[in-house]
Design an enzyme around this catalytic site. Structure first.
Site, PDB file in Angstrom:
ATOM      1  N   SER A 123     -39.849  39.252-105.921  1.00  0.00           N
ATOM      2  CA  SER A 123     -40.955  39.065-104.968  1.00  0.00           C
ATOM      3  C   SER A 123     -41.558  40.407-104.565  1.00  0.00           C
ATOM      4  O   SER A 123     -42.784  40.552-104.470  1.00  0.00           O
ATOM      5  CB  SER A 123     -40.455  38.353-103.701  1.00  0.00           C
ATOM      6  OG  SER A 123     -40.151  37.015-103.988  1.00  0.00           O
ATOM      7  N   ARG A 159     -45.501  42.134-105.560  1.00  0.00           N
ATOM      8  CA  ARG A 159     -46.365  42.589-104.465  1.00  0.00           C
ATOM      9  C   ARG A 159     -46.628  44.090-104.532  1.00  0.00           C
ATOM     10  O   ARG A 159     -47.732  44.547-104.222  1.00  0.00           O
ATOM     11  CB  ARG A 159     -45.740  42.205-103.127  1.00  0.00           C
ATOM     12  CG  ARG A 159     -45.868  40.697-102.849  1.00  0.00           C
ATOM     13  CD  ARG A 159     -44.911  40.241-101.769  1.00  0.00           C
ATOM     14  NE  ARG A 159     -45.094  38.857-101.372  1.00  0.00           N
ATOM     15  CZ  ARG A 159     -44.602  37.796-102.040  1.00  0.00           C
ATOM     16  NH1 ARG A 159     -43.907  37.967-103.147  1.00  0.00           N
ATOM     17  NH2 ARG A 159     -44.824  36.567-101.602  1.00  0.00           N
ATOM     18  N   GLY A 165     -44.988  31.474-111.435  1.00  0.00           N
ATOM     19  CA  GLY A 165     -45.813  30.800-110.424  1.00  0.00           C
ATOM     20  C   GLY A 165     -46.322  31.785-109.394  1.00  0.00           C
ATOM     21  O   GLY A 165     -47.473  31.699-108.951  1.00  0.00           O
ATOM     22  N   ARG A 177     -47.310  23.099-113.247  1.00  0.00           N
ATOM     23  CA  ARG A 177     -47.021  23.296-111.812  1.00  0.00           C
ATOM     24  C   ARG A 177     -48.292  23.200-110.966  1.00  0.00           C
ATOM     25  O   ARG A 177     -49.365  23.628-111.388  1.00  0.00           O
ATOM     26  CB  ARG A 177     -46.308  24.639-111.617  1.00  0.00           C
ATOM     27  CG  ARG A 177     -44.946  24.603-112.294  1.00  0.00           C
ATOM     28  CD  ARG A 177     -44.195  25.887-112.140  1.00  0.00           C
ATOM     29  NE  ARG A 177     -43.855  26.159-110.756  1.00  0.00           N
ATOM     30  CZ  ARG A 177     -43.317  27.291-110.342  1.00  0.00           C
ATOM     31  NH1 ARG A 177     -43.078  28.252-111.202  1.00  0.00           N
ATOM     32  NH2 ARG A 177     -43.020  27.453-109.076  1.00  0.00           N
ATOM     33  N   SER A 228     -44.625  27.604 -97.857  1.00  0.00           N
ATOM     34  CA  SER A 228     -44.722  28.351 -99.119  1.00  0.00           C
ATOM     35  C   SER A 228     -45.260  29.764 -98.913  1.00  0.00           C
ATOM     36  O   SER A 228     -46.380  29.965 -98.433  1.00  0.00           O
ATOM     37  CB  SER A 228     -45.634  27.595-100.090  1.00  0.00           C
ATOM     38  OG  SER A 228     -46.004  28.441-101.151  1.00  0.00           O
ATOM     39  N   GLN A 249     -45.961  31.688-101.359  1.00  0.00           N
ATOM     40  CA  GLN A 249     -46.999  31.896-102.377  1.00  0.00           C
ATOM     41  C   GLN A 249     -48.360  31.480-101.835  1.00  0.00           C
ATOM     42  O   GLN A 249     -49.357  32.180-102.035  1.00  0.00           O
ATOM     43  CB  GLN A 249     -46.663  31.098-103.640  1.00  0.00           C
ATOM     44  CG  GLN A 249     -45.412  31.621-104.333  1.00  0.00           C
ATOM     45  CD  GLN A 249     -45.038  30.824-105.569  1.00  0.00           C
ATOM     46  OE1 GLN A 249     -45.648  29.804-105.867  1.00  0.00           O
ATOM     47  NE2 GLN A 249     -44.034  31.284-106.280  1.00  0.00           N
ATOM     48  N   ASP A 290     -34.735  29.398-103.676  1.00  0.00           N
ATOM     49  CA  ASP A 290     -34.408  29.853-105.029  1.00  0.00           C
ATOM     50  C   ASP A 290     -32.908  29.842-105.317  1.00  0.00           C
ATOM     51  O   ASP A 290     -32.492  29.966-106.471  1.00  0.00           O
ATOM     52  CB  ASP A 290     -34.956  31.271-105.260  1.00  0.00           C
ATOM     53  CG  ASP A 290     -36.477  31.274-105.293  1.00  0.00           C
ATOM     54  OD1 ASP A 290     -37.081  30.216-105.574  1.00  0.00           O
ATOM     55  OD2 ASP A 290     -37.073  32.334-105.031  1.00  0.00           O
ATOM     56  N   LYS A 328     -40.677  23.625-109.084  1.00  0.00           N
ATOM     57  CA  LYS A 328     -40.388  25.026-109.432  1.00  0.00           C
ATOM     58  C   LYS A 328     -40.527  25.204-110.951  1.00  0.00           C
ATOM     59  O   LYS A 328     -41.169  24.400-111.597  1.00  0.00           O
ATOM     60  CB  LYS A 328     -38.987  25.392-108.937  1.00  0.00           C
ATOM     61  CG  LYS A 328     -38.907  25.465-107.419  1.00  0.00           C
ATOM     62  CD  LYS A 328     -39.720  26.640-106.918  1.00  0.00           C
ATOM     63  CE  LYS A 328     -39.858  26.650-105.425  1.00  0.00           C
ATOM     64  NZ  LYS A 328     -40.795  27.650-104.957  1.00  0.00           N
ATOM     65  N   ARG A 342     -36.054  21.150-110.427  1.00  0.00           N
ATOM     66  CA  ARG A 342     -34.673  21.662-110.326  1.00  0.00           C
ATOM     67  C   ARG A 342     -33.689  20.638-109.782  1.00  0.00           C
ATOM     68  O   ARG A 342     -32.483  20.781-109.997  1.00  0.00           O
ATOM     69  CB  ARG A 342     -34.635  22.948-109.479  1.00  0.00           C
ATOM     70  CG  ARG A 342     -35.180  24.130-110.257  1.00  0.00           C
ATOM     71  CD  ARG A 342     -35.014  25.450-109.532  1.00  0.00           C
ATOM     72  NE  ARG A 342     -35.446  26.536-110.414  1.00  0.00           N
ATOM     73  CZ  ARG A 342     -35.933  27.692-109.998  1.00  0.00           C
ATOM     74  NH1 ARG A 342     -36.083  27.927-108.713  1.00  0.00           N
ATOM     75  NH2 ARG A 342     -36.287  28.613-110.876  1.00  0.00           N
TER      76      ARG A 342
HETATM   77  C1  S3P Z   1     -41.954  33.417-103.971  1.00  0.00           C
HETATM   78  C2  S3P Z   1     -41.998  32.346-103.144  1.00  0.00           C
HETATM   79  C3  S3P Z   1     -41.219  31.121-103.338  1.00  0.00           C
HETATM   80  C4  S3P Z   1     -40.136  31.302-104.397  1.00  0.00           C
HETATM   81  C5  S3P Z   1     -40.600  32.071-105.579  1.00  0.00           C
HETATM   82  C6  S3P Z   1     -41.115  33.443-105.173  1.00  0.00           C
HETATM   83  C7  S3P Z   1     -42.761  34.608-103.631  1.00  0.00           C
HETATM   84  O1  S3P Z   1     -42.077  30.075-103.729  1.00  0.00           O
HETATM   85  O2  S3P Z   1     -39.621  30.048-104.787  1.00  0.00           O
HETATM   86  O3  S3P Z   1     -39.535  32.238-106.505  1.00  0.00           O
HETATM   87  O4  S3P Z   1     -42.501  35.701-104.172  1.00  0.00           O
HETATM   88  O5  S3P Z   1     -43.668  34.480-102.799  1.00  0.00           O
HETATM   89  P1  S3P Z   1     -42.884  29.204-102.628  1.00  0.00           P
HETATM   90  O6  S3P Z   1     -43.516  30.171-101.732  1.00  0.00           O
HETATM   91  O7  S3P Z   1     -43.877  28.403-103.381  1.00  0.00           O
HETATM   92  O8  S3P Z   1     -41.845  28.372-101.968  1.00  0.00           O
END
Ligand code: S3P
Length: 437
Positions: free
Chosen positions: A15, A19, A88, A117, A159, A161, A312, A339, A343
């Site tokens: 993550s 970023r 994703g 997805r 989320s 993301q 995760d 995911k 899962r």
């Molecule tokens: C992530 C957010 C999570 C996580 C993914 C990484 C991120 O997903 O499952 O592996 O880096 O922002 P969600 O925000 O969709 O839950």
């Protein structure tokens, strides 16, 4: 008798690595990235940034490299489709970022798994502020950047993301964002944005909701991003160390963040002996070492309120539950179905392949664990790195429980091991280094 002994260092947190690249691209000048995760997912983000304007100086496979960017107002349309592979996070964050750049057009695509997805969680909210996507549900999606209206949104999925895509869209359009999180999720974007100089406030409400306010102007500073080791990758080794009969495992320099290391608290509630030693702060995040000792685990029931913080790690926590005494269950995790694979199904099907009696719910699963479980069968990858790594940990324990009487692969065959490259290319190498019969 399984002994897990040694000291390991993990590559950069996934993550944080995504970023760090994106925020380096937003700043005018030269940023540095140290301990970047050299894995397919994060390399895809880096390649996408290179195709839209940034230059990389140095070797991305070395410990440290530089990113030179002309800054926020100098992104260009890529001349090829941006293939995000299995990631994703990369696809969603970049859909958000590009949606707010006037005059930028990009098509974002992914592999067979990512094409299934849901992207509406990004495109739906952003459309309301003037963004344009074609189509809106599944990749490949063409995003045509527009000047957006202020991004005012109630985030209900929990989320990170979605939250991060919305923040990035506000930044690329130069407008403010105000996001209310009903189920607060990992806060790396907020922390890193502040580290890069953004005017961002995060206000925790008495109801446990969180309101994030981000205000222009967006003049980001080039910075040095020194990335802690991946705390989610550490989870596989933490569970391995707990399931051992002997030894002590030390995992050095990993990220500590309450939205990411909650699995450690849950394992401790299950009876785990894990010590967390905080060693410092880097880029607004704290981190340190984990010391893991063999432990007798007991089952636990995990409820909805915990899910965003362990999303995760649920597959490998299920493996901890498989070898714990008593009932292990988690519920309220419907997000796990969208995911890298479904899962819940991937875990339940594979556990059934090992003749484990597992109850599957729409939002979770439940099983009766046993430390001495005897398991045999074959594991499908579902093209999902975390499914493969979770069952690779289970296999080590099952092999020990079987008294090493058979060849490991004959006992439990795991298909398509190559998928670990998406997040943890040296997983099997490290496993060989610390496990002793
Ligand atoms: C992530 C957010 C999570 C996580 C993914 C990484 C991120 O997903 O499952 O592996 O880096 O922002 P969600 O925000 O969709 O839950």
């Amino acid at each position: 008798m399984m002994k897990v002994q040694g000291e390991i260092v993990l590559r950069g947190d996934k993550s944080l690595s995504h970023r760090a690249v994106i925020f380096s691209a937003l700043a005018k000048g030269k940023s540095k990235i140290k301990n970047f995760l050299k894995a397919e997912d994060t390399l895809n983000t880096l390649r996408a940034m290179q195709k839209t304007g940034v230059t990389v100086i140095g070797d991305v496979y070395s410990d440290e490299f530089e990113i030179v960017s002309e800054g926020l107002h100098n992104f260009k349309s890529p001349d090829t489709v941006l293939d995000m592979g299995n990631s994703g996070t990369a696809a969603r964050l970049l859909l958000g970022l590009f949606s707010g750049f006037e005059n930028i057009e990009a098509t974002i695509d992914g592999d067979e798994s990512l094409r299934k997805r849901p992207m509406k969680r990004i495109t739906n909210p952003l459309k309301n502020f003037g963004a344009s996507f074609e189509p809106e549900d599944l990749l490949p999606i063409k995003v045509s950047g527009k000047k957006l209206r202020p991004v005012i949104y109630d985030e209900t999925l929990g989320s990170a993301q979605v939250k991060s895509a919305l923040l990035l869209a506000a930044i690329s359009s130069g407008v403010e964002a105000r996001i209310k999180e009903n189920h607060p999720s990992r806060d790396h974007s907020e922390k890193m944005l502040r580290f890069a100089g953004a005017n961002l406030k995060s206000i925790r409400q008495p109801t446990a909701e969180n309101v994030i306010e981000l205000k222009p102007p967006y003049n980001f500073n080039p910075a040095k991003y020194d990335i802690w080791g991946d705390i989610s990758s550490a989870a596989f080794f933490v569970v391995l160390g707990l399931l051992a009969e002997e030894g002590e495992l030390i995992i050095k320099n990993v990220l500590f963040n309450p939205f990411r290391d909650r699995y450690i608290d849950i394992l401790i509630q299950m009876g785990a002996k894990i010590e967390k030693v905080v060693t410092g702060e880097k880029c607004g995040e704290s981190g340190g070492d984990l010391i893991v000792k063999p432990s007798l685990l007991k089952g636990i029931s995990i409820g909805k309120e915990e899910i965003p913080k362990i999303i995760d790690e649920l597959p490998v926590l299920t493996i901890a539950g498989l070898f714990a005494e008593g009932r292990f269950e988690f519920r309220g995790a419907e997000e796990l179905r969208v995911k890298e694979s479904d899962r819940i199904k991937a875990m339940a099907d594979n556990l059934r392949n090992l003749k484990v009696n597992v109850e599957e719910f729409s939002d979770g699963l439940s099983l009766e664990g046993s430390r001495g479980a005897i398991l045999e069968g074959s594991i499908e990858s579902f093209m999902d790195h975390r499914i493969i790594m979770s069952f690779a940990i289970a296999r080590e324990k099952a092999w020990a429980n079987a008294g090493y009487s058979k060849d490991k692969n004959e006992l439990i065959e795991i298909k398509d091991l190559n998928w670990v490259k998406t997040s943890f290319p040296d997983f099997f190498e490290l496993l060989d280094k610390v496990v002793f019969k």
